[in-house]
Design a protein around this motif. Structure first.
Motif, PDB file in Angstrom:
ATOM      1  N   LYS B  33      17.081  10.782  49.504  1.00 55.15           N
ATOM      2  CA  LYS B  33      16.127  12.005  48.714  1.00 55.15           C
ATOM      3  C   LYS B  33      16.485  12.908  48.247  1.00 55.15           C
ATOM      4  CE  LYS B  33      14.459   9.252  52.833  1.00 55.15           C
ATOM      5  NZ  LYS B  33      13.310   9.001  54.942  1.00 55.15           N
ATOM      6  N   VAL B  34      17.556  14.303  48.664  1.00 55.11           N
ATOM      7  CA  VAL B  34      17.503  15.449  48.409  1.00 55.11           C
ATOM      8  C   VAL B  34      18.570  15.756  47.764  1.00 55.11           C
ATOM      9  CG1 VAL B  34      16.620  16.139  50.745  1.00 55.11           C
ATOM     10  CG2 VAL B  34      18.648  15.533  51.201  1.00 55.11           C
ATOM     11  N   ILE B  35      19.305  15.069  47.484  1.00 56.11           N
ATOM     12  CA  ILE B  35      20.444  15.447  46.403  1.00 56.11           C
ATOM     13  C   ILE B  35      20.207  15.170  45.242  1.00 56.11           C
ATOM     14  CG2 ILE B  35      20.721  12.243  45.434  1.00 56.11           C
ATOM     15  CD1 ILE B  35      23.538  14.924  46.317  1.00 56.11           C
ATOM     16  N   SER B  36      20.214  16.117  44.319  1.00 50.78           N
ATOM     17  CA  SER B  36      19.912  17.027  42.836  1.00 50.78           C
ATOM     18  C   SER B  36      21.219  16.930  42.006  1.00 50.78           C
ATOM     19  CB  SER B  36      19.544  18.425  42.811  1.00 50.78           C
ATOM     20  OG  SER B  36      20.331  19.092  42.951  1.00 50.78           O
ATOM     21  N   PRO B  37      21.455  15.916  40.491  1.00 50.13           N
ATOM     22  CA  PRO B  37      22.491  16.302  39.760  1.00 50.13           C
ATOM     23  C   PRO B  37      23.543  17.181  39.988  1.00 50.13           C
ATOM     24  CG  PRO B  37      20.293  15.350  39.117  1.00 50.13           C
ATOM     25  CD  PRO B  37      19.630  15.578  40.218  1.00 50.13           C
ATOM     26  N   GLU B  38      22.306  18.232  40.225  1.00 51.81           N
ATOM     27  CA  GLU B  38      23.776  19.413  39.585  1.00 51.81           C
ATOM     28  C   GLU B  38      24.220  20.003  40.893  1.00 51.81           C
ATOM     29  OE1 GLU B  38      20.065  19.550  39.497  1.00 51.81           O
ATOM     30  OE2 GLU B  38      20.881  19.291  37.567  1.00 51.81           O
ATOM     31  N   ARG B  39      24.142  18.827  41.817  1.00 56.64           N
ATOM     32  CA  ARG B  39      25.579  18.626  43.573  1.00 56.64           C
ATOM     33  C   ARG B  39      25.942  18.085  43.370  1.00 56.64           C
ATOM     34  NH1 ARG B  39      25.122  22.846  46.899  1.00 56.64           N
ATOM     35  NH2 ARG B  39      25.862  21.333  49.042  1.00 56.64           N
ATOM     36  N   ILE B  40      26.297  17.007  42.185  1.00 54.48           N
ATOM     37  CA  ILE B  40      27.221  15.947  42.037  1.00 54.48           C
ATOM     38  C   ILE B  40      28.773  16.326  42.051  1.00 54.48           C
ATOM     39  CG2 ILE B  40      28.103  13.794  40.687  1.00 54.48           C
ATOM     40  CD1 ILE B  40      26.260  13.458  42.654  1.00 54.48           C
ATOM     41  N   PRO B  41      28.917  17.525  40.893  1.00 53.30           N
ATOM     42  CA  PRO B  41      30.148  18.126  40.691  1.00 53.30           C
ATOM     43  C   PRO B  41      30.478  19.287  41.746  1.00 53.30           C
ATOM     44  CG  PRO B  41      28.781  19.156  38.861  1.00 53.30           C
ATOM     45  CD  PRO B  41      27.580  17.577  40.367  1.00 53.30           C
ATOM     46  N   LEU B  42      29.964  19.157  42.634  1.00 52.93           N
ATOM     47  CA  LEU B  42      30.521  20.308  43.381  1.00 52.93           C
ATOM     48  C   LEU B  42      31.093  19.187  44.788  1.00 52.93           C
ATOM     49  CD1 LEU B  42      31.012  22.934  45.439  1.00 52.93           C
ATOM     50  CD2 LEU B  42      28.766  22.355  46.557  1.00 52.93           C
ATOM     51  N   MET B  43      30.898  17.935  44.518  1.00 50.21           N
ATOM     52  CA  MET B  43      30.364  17.026  45.881  1.00 50.21           C
ATOM     53  C   MET B  43      32.128  16.127  45.204  1.00 50.21           C
ATOM     54  SD  MET B  43      27.247  15.293  46.891  1.00 50.21           S
ATOM     55  CE  MET B  43      27.388  13.879  48.074  1.00 50.21           C
ATOM     56  N   GLY B  44      32.279  16.063  43.477  1.00 56.01           N
ATOM     57  CA  GLY B  44      33.209  15.743  43.443  1.00 56.01           C
ATOM     58  C   GLY B  44      34.068  15.838  43.609  1.00 56.01           C
ATOM     59  N   ILE B  45      34.084  17.865  43.331  1.00 54.61           N
ATOM     60  CA  ILE B  45      35.385  18.296  43.797  1.00 54.61           C
ATOM     61  C   ILE B  45      35.955  18.675  45.102  1.00 54.61           C
ATOM     62  CG2 ILE B  45      36.313  20.953  43.662  1.00 54.61           C
ATOM     63  CD1 ILE B  45      34.341  21.312  41.208  1.00 54.61           C
ATOM     64  N   LEU B  46      35.043  18.673  46.122  1.00 57.56           N
ATOM     65  CA  LEU B  46      34.968  18.552  47.252  1.00 57.56           C
ATOM     66  C   LEU B  46      35.611  16.798  47.633  1.00 57.56           C
ATOM     67  CD1 LEU B  46      31.734  20.717  49.013  1.00 57.56           C
ATOM     68  CD2 LEU B  46      34.701  21.770  48.755  1.00 57.56           C
ATOM     69  N   THR B  47      35.876  16.052  46.958  1.00 52.38           N
ATOM     70  CA  THR B  47      36.086  14.961  47.386  1.00 52.38           C
ATOM     71  C   THR B  47      37.632  14.864  47.462  1.00 52.38           C
ATOM     72  OG1 THR B  47      33.796  13.530  47.118  1.00 52.38           O
ATOM     73  CG2 THR B  47      36.431  12.388  47.209  1.00 52.38           C
ATOM     74  N   ALA B  48      37.496  15.297  45.244  1.00 53.67           N
ATOM     75  CA  ALA B  48      38.722  15.209  45.443  1.00 53.67           C
ATOM     76  C   ALA B  48      39.951  16.393  46.070  1.00 53.67           C
ATOM     77  CB  ALA B  48      38.974  16.161  43.662  1.00 53.67           C
ATOM     78  N   PHE B  49      39.510  17.412  46.604  1.00 53.86           N
ATOM     79  CA  PHE B  49      39.831  18.533  47.541  1.00 53.86           C
ATOM     80  C   PHE B  49      39.958  17.635  48.777  1.00 53.86           C
ATOM     81  CE2 PHE B  49      39.241  21.877  50.800  1.00 53.86           C
ATOM     82  CZ  PHE B  49      40.735  22.669  50.201  1.00 53.86           C
ATOM     83  N   ILE B  50      39.160  17.180  49.139  1.00 54.54           N
ATOM     84  CA  ILE B  50      39.680  15.788  50.424  1.00 54.54           C
ATOM     85  C   ILE B  50      40.796  15.466  50.674  1.00 54.54           C
ATOM     86  CG2 ILE B  50      38.621  15.177  52.412  1.00 54.54           C
ATOM     87  CD1 ILE B  50      37.914  17.848  52.525  1.00 54.54           C
ATOM     88  N   PHE B  51      40.994  15.151  49.206  1.00 55.35           N
ATOM     89  CA  PHE B  51      41.985  14.133  49.048  1.00 55.35           C
ATOM     90  C   PHE B  51      42.965  14.433  49.199  1.00 55.35           C
ATOM     91  CE2 PHE B  51      44.437  11.728  45.980  1.00 55.35           C
ATOM     92  CZ  PHE B  51      44.184  10.150  46.087  1.00 55.35           C
ATOM     93  N   THR B  52      43.036  15.616  47.676  1.00 61.72           N
ATOM     94  CA  THR B  52      44.904  16.237  48.150  1.00 61.72           C
ATOM     95  C   THR B  52      44.914  16.851  49.224  1.00 61.72           C
ATOM     96  OG1 THR B  52      43.915  16.497  45.374  1.00 61.72           O
ATOM     97  CG2 THR B  52      45.764  18.163  46.713  1.00 61.72           C
TER      98      THR B  52
END
Lengths: 147, 201
Positions: B33-52
């Motif tokens: 309901k609240v997600i905006s496309p601008e948040r997707i790059p940050l979520m992607g980077i944080l996923t990669a960060f957690i993965f690492t």
């Protein structure tokens, strides 16, 4: 956006320098099948529990602990797919299936992937997937704005 | 703390997967309901960060290894629902690509490394940075406790002292996690505070 790019560069740079300590293993065979397991810095998984299951059987073929150098050997007596479970009792370990030939030899050696390879390929794949999601969402938003 | 497949019995797998998949579904519903496309790059980077960071472990006394979890850091940058999605995504990639953690134990790993620290985050976030430090430490320790408990219930570790060992091994990790979380959050609050858009529960 610049901040995000800087953060990404920092993550990639840091990941190359940090010290890995996951689990590495190597399974080879001579007269018997040899299992060697260690953490990424080379420290052996000393005294970890090992369970060996023969093909298509629930009953354990052999159970024991690795020696202080993280090594274990067993002698398979039938061909087929054998299962190896290594557990250090702290939630670390691995389960690996190996194929034994008619001469009771390992069909092919088994190795784990080094941690730096995991990180590089994983970060790349995650980056690609999230980029696709971003492009799809922005395009959808653009289409909605036009209509 | 990544439990591989085959280390948990079927009852524990069912219970942990039910809790975690329900939480994941609810989180996805909330952020949709609240997600905006601008948040997707940050979520992607944080996923990669957690993965690492979860792949990079360090040795502790007792001949075992531990790794940072990073959940509270993500929590303070995004919020509880995005955190559950990010942690689950990282765990899924680890399990699917490299069998680091398991598919059947996916729920248990989300529960230990995602849900438990997020609950501490929600409970303590009113104290801002102090809350971040405390919840990072307590999240690690409690996550280790539940990880040990699941292994004990599944008879993968034979006696209760295994749980104490897991908690002891995660005390240094919890301290490093707290320090790391504090430094990064303080830095981000200072240079780019607008990046932290914490979702309301």
């Amino acid at each position: 956006m610049q901040f995000i790019i800087l953060l990404e560069i920092a993550i990639l740079l840091t990941s190359g320098f940090l010290y890995g300590h996951g689990i590495n293993y190597r399974i080879t065979s001579g007269k018997g099948v040899v299992i060697e397991a260690s953490y990424d810095d080379g420290e052996p998984m000393a005294y970890s529990e090992v369970k060996i299951y023969p093909p298509d059987e629930e009953e354990i073929f052999q159970q024991g602990i690795m020696d202080r150098n993280g090594k274990f050997i067993f002698f398979p007596d039938t061909r087929g797919e054998w299962k190896i479970i290594v557990n250090d009792g702290m939630g670390h370990g691995f389960i690996k299936k190996i194929k034994i030939t008619e001469k009771y030899q390992l069909k092919e050696k088994a190795y784990s992937i080094p941690v730096y390879q995991k990180i590089i390929s994983g970060v790349g794949i995650i980056g690609l997937i999230f980029t696709i999601i971003y492009i799809l969402l922005t395009r959808k938003k653009g289409e909605n704005a036009h209509s | 703390m990544h439990i591989p497949d085959g280390f948990l019995n079927i009852e524990t797998v069912v219970v942990t997967n039910t809790i975690s998949i329900s939480t994941l579904g609810y989180s996805a519903h909330k952020i949709k309901k609240v997600i905006s496309p601008e948040r997707i790059p940050l979520m992607g980077i944080l996923t990669a960060f957690i993965f690492t960071i979860q792949l990079i472990s360090f040795p502790v006394a007792g001949g075992t290894s531990v790794h940072l979890i990073g959940t509270i850091l993500v929590f303070y940058l995004t919020g509880p629902f995005s955190t559950i999605i990010i942690i689950s995504s990282a765990l899924l990639f680890q399990a699917l690509l490299f069998q680091h953690g398991g598919i059947l134990t996916f729920g248990a790993n989300i529960f230990n490394m995602g849900i438990i620290p997020v609950l501490w985050g929600i409970l303590l976030r009113r104290w801002k940075l102090t809350g971040a430090v405390l919840s990072a430490f307590l999240g690690s320790i409690t996550g280790a406790f539940f990880c040990g408990l699941e292994l004990y219930i599944s008879k993968t570790i034979s006696n209760f002292s295994g749980i104490y060992m897991m908690i002891l091994a995660h005390i240094p990790e919890g301290i490093i996690e707290s320090f790391f979380t504090f430094i990064v959050i303080k830095l981000i609050y200072k240079i780019k505070p607008e990046i932290c858009k914490i979702e309301k529960v």
